[in-house]
Design a protein around this motif. Sequence first.
Motif, mmCIF file in Angstrom:
data_model
loop_
_atom_site.group_PDB
_atom_site.id
_atom_site.type_symbol
_atom_site.label_atom_id
_atom_site.label_comp_id
_atom_site.label_asym_id
_atom_site.label_seq_id
_atom_site.Cartn_x
_atom_site.Cartn_y
_atom_site.Cartn_z
ATOM 1 N N ALA A 161 25.270 5.936 -5.798
ATOM 2 C CA ALA A 161 25.278 6.894 -4.682
ATOM 3 C C ALA A 161 25.038 8.320 -5.153
ATOM 4 N N THR A 162 25.383 8.614 -6.414
ATOM 5 C CA THR A 162 25.225 9.971 -6.936
ATOM 6 C C THR A 162 24.079 10.061 -7.949
ATOM 7 N N ARG A 163 23.262 9.035 -8.002
ATOM 8 C CA ARG A 163 22.146 9.017 -8.945
ATOM 9 C C ARG A 163 21.171 10.152 -8.650
ATOM 10 N N GLY A 164 20.993 11.038 -9.626
ATOM 11 C CA GLY A 164 20.094 12.174 -9.458
ATOM 12 C C GLY A 164 20.686 13.337 -8.683
ATOM 13 N N ALA A 165 21.963 13.241 -8.245
ATOM 14 C CA ALA A 165 22.573 14.316 -7.457
ATOM 15 C C ALA A 165 22.842 15.543 -8.325
ATOM 16 N N LEU A 166 22.896 16.715 -7.686
ATOM 17 C CA LEU A 166 23.256 17.945 -8.386
ATOM 18 C C LEU A 166 24.750 18.005 -8.650
ATOM 19 N N GLY A 167 25.535 17.356 -7.811
ATOM 20 C CA GLY A 167 26.981 17.356 -7.954
ATOM 21 C C GLY A 167 27.592 16.430 -6.930
ATOM 22 N N ALA A 168 28.861 16.107 -7.122
ATOM 23 C CA ALA A 168 29.564 15.211 -6.195
ATOM 24 C C ALA A 168 30.942 15.779 -5.889
ATOM 25 N N LYS A 180 36.117 3.386 -12.209
ATOM 26 C CA LYS A 180 35.682 2.689 -13.414
ATOM 27 C C LYS A 180 34.343 3.202 -13.932
ATOM 28 N N GLU A 181 33.745 4.151 -13.254
ATOM 29 C CA GLU A 181 32.450 4.673 -13.654
ATOM 30 C C GLU A 181 32.555 6.151 -13.992
ATOM 31 N N THR A 182 31.714 6.617 -14.891
ATOM 32 C CA THR A 182 31.582 8.033 -15.194
ATOM 33 C C THR A 182 30.288 8.522 -14.556
ATOM 34 N N LEU A 183 30.401 9.476 -13.657
ATOM 35 C CA LEU A 183 29.230 9.971 -12.947
ATOM 36 C C LEU A 183 28.453 10.946 -13.825
ATOM 37 N N ALA A 184 27.134 10.945 -13.677
ATOM 38 C CA ALA A 184 26.285 11.765 -14.529
ATOM 39 C C ALA A 184 26.272 13.230 -14.107
ATOM 40 N N CYS A 185 26.642 13.515 -12.869
ATOM 41 C CA CYS A 185 26.587 14.883 -12.354
ATOM 42 C C CYS A 185 27.977 15.517 -12.375
ATOM 43 N N PRO A 186 28.073 16.850 -12.221
ATOM 44 C CA PRO A 186 29.387 17.496 -12.098
ATOM 45 C C PRO A 186 30.142 16.954 -10.880
ATOM 46 N N VAL A 187 31.460 16.847 -11.006
ATOM 47 C CA VAL A 187 32.288 16.287 -9.933
ATOM 48 C C VAL A 187 33.507 17.185 -9.734
ATOM 49 N N ILE A 188 33.901 17.360 -8.465
ATOM 50 C CA ILE A 188 35.101 18.126 -8.146
ATOM 51 C C ILE A 188 35.867 17.398 -7.051
ATOM 52 N N ALA A 189 37.201 17.487 -7.085
ATOM 53 C CA ALA A 189 38.056 16.903 -6.039
ATOM 54 C C ALA A 189 38.632 18.026 -5.188
ATOM 55 N N LEU A 190 38.428 17.949 -3.874
ATOM 56 C CA LEU A 190 38.928 18.948 -2.933
ATOM 57 C C LEU A 190 39.823 18.279 -1.898
#
Length: 445
Positions: A161-168, A180-190
């Motif tokens: 779902a985040t493949r190629g995304a700028l951020g999540a 269980k996965e490490t996302l390739a883009c920057p991630v933040i929890a709000l």
Amino acid sequence: MKINWFSPLPPARSGIAQNFARQLLPALAGRHDVIAWTDQDQVAPELSQIVRVARYQPNNPPWRKLNEADVSVYNLGNHGLIHGGMWNVSQRHAGIVILHDLCLHDFFAMVLLRILEKPDAYIAALERWYGEDGRRAGEAFRKGGISPECMTQEFPLTGEATRGALGAITHSRRALADLKETLACPVIALEHPYVAADESRHHQWLAARTAAARPPYRLVVFGYLSRNRRLEAVLEALAGIPEREQFRLDVCGELWDEGHIRTQIERLGLGSLVKLSGFLPESLVEQKLSTADLAINLRFPSMGEASGSQLQFWDYGLPTLVTRTGWYASLPEGTAAFVRPEYEIEDIKAHLGAFLANPGAFRAMGERGRQVLKSHDPEKYVNALTGFASLALELSPRIPALELAGRVGSDLAQWLHPAASAYLLERASREIFTMCEGKSHDRNS
């Protein structure tokens, strides 16, 4: 900031449309230039007074118009029919992805297998993230050999779902940590945004509930009711207590299989106690929640989501039963009554009995929950979202560089001698990353 906003919009039968979009868009559009893009047939007329609404065709979006914005934001959840179009655009126009569910296997199974009828793409996605295990599991799932629940937990496909995304962006720090996965883009929890009702209105709701506070007590279940909402367990628990005549259960929302639930209600002899109300228009929600005594908001397996419905229940001061899993497990003690997945029916029975013994203690629980809403200010969310988007745009050249370095490293590892591979792979990756960084600086200078 000029923002393309892709999201379910009212009157869509989606919690994201009814809670998240309604709560956030006034604050977001009040401070930024926002276009709300939709492929829905209908949009609530009053929304155009808050934000510009524009339509797009998922297979032929208006690229020139989209490219005029600083950033695109895509709200993705597990309903393929609702979110499929915006995911399709996100794959060709990178932006920020807001993950309203962190386990998205059900979404991809619906979109790739049922809507688009592309089983090869479904298998390829599983193999991309989980290797041979994912491919075998996907093929078994297609033949009915693995349950959807098992696939959701073992192969969530969040990375797809985040493949190629700028951020999540996610609304659950705990679920993100458990992923269980490490996302390739920057991630933040709000914190999921929510505008609480003013005190005078809240006191009106309390007065209505207090005036009606006598048996039979009203239980409510709200939302899009898939199997993981545990309605069958709720029915079993209600049927299994001697005091069941002291309750009435309102099931408000779309059921994954209404015929099956009606059969269960008849089998358990609950026809006079349970009402299936279907999806409620906004005009009836207030009446239902202001006169309810206890909300049931179970999730198992959890898709990792934060619950806009839970925030709404708290706004009404409603005590709630929740499953101790995912985001719900992080709720402050005393703001909800927890149900353990392994003792589900027993715990529901115990809580219903405790409610009958001391309804006042449960009302106090609902009031404590309402205090939590102070940390869910939409203005704070807008500040964090746009700040994160600005940072993600600055970092965006690094994402394809890292992906390219990873692909090159994977290919080279098959050919290099083990003694030389570590040094050469590190050097190749560093050169690729430096090259892409240099190009980024050239563009910005």
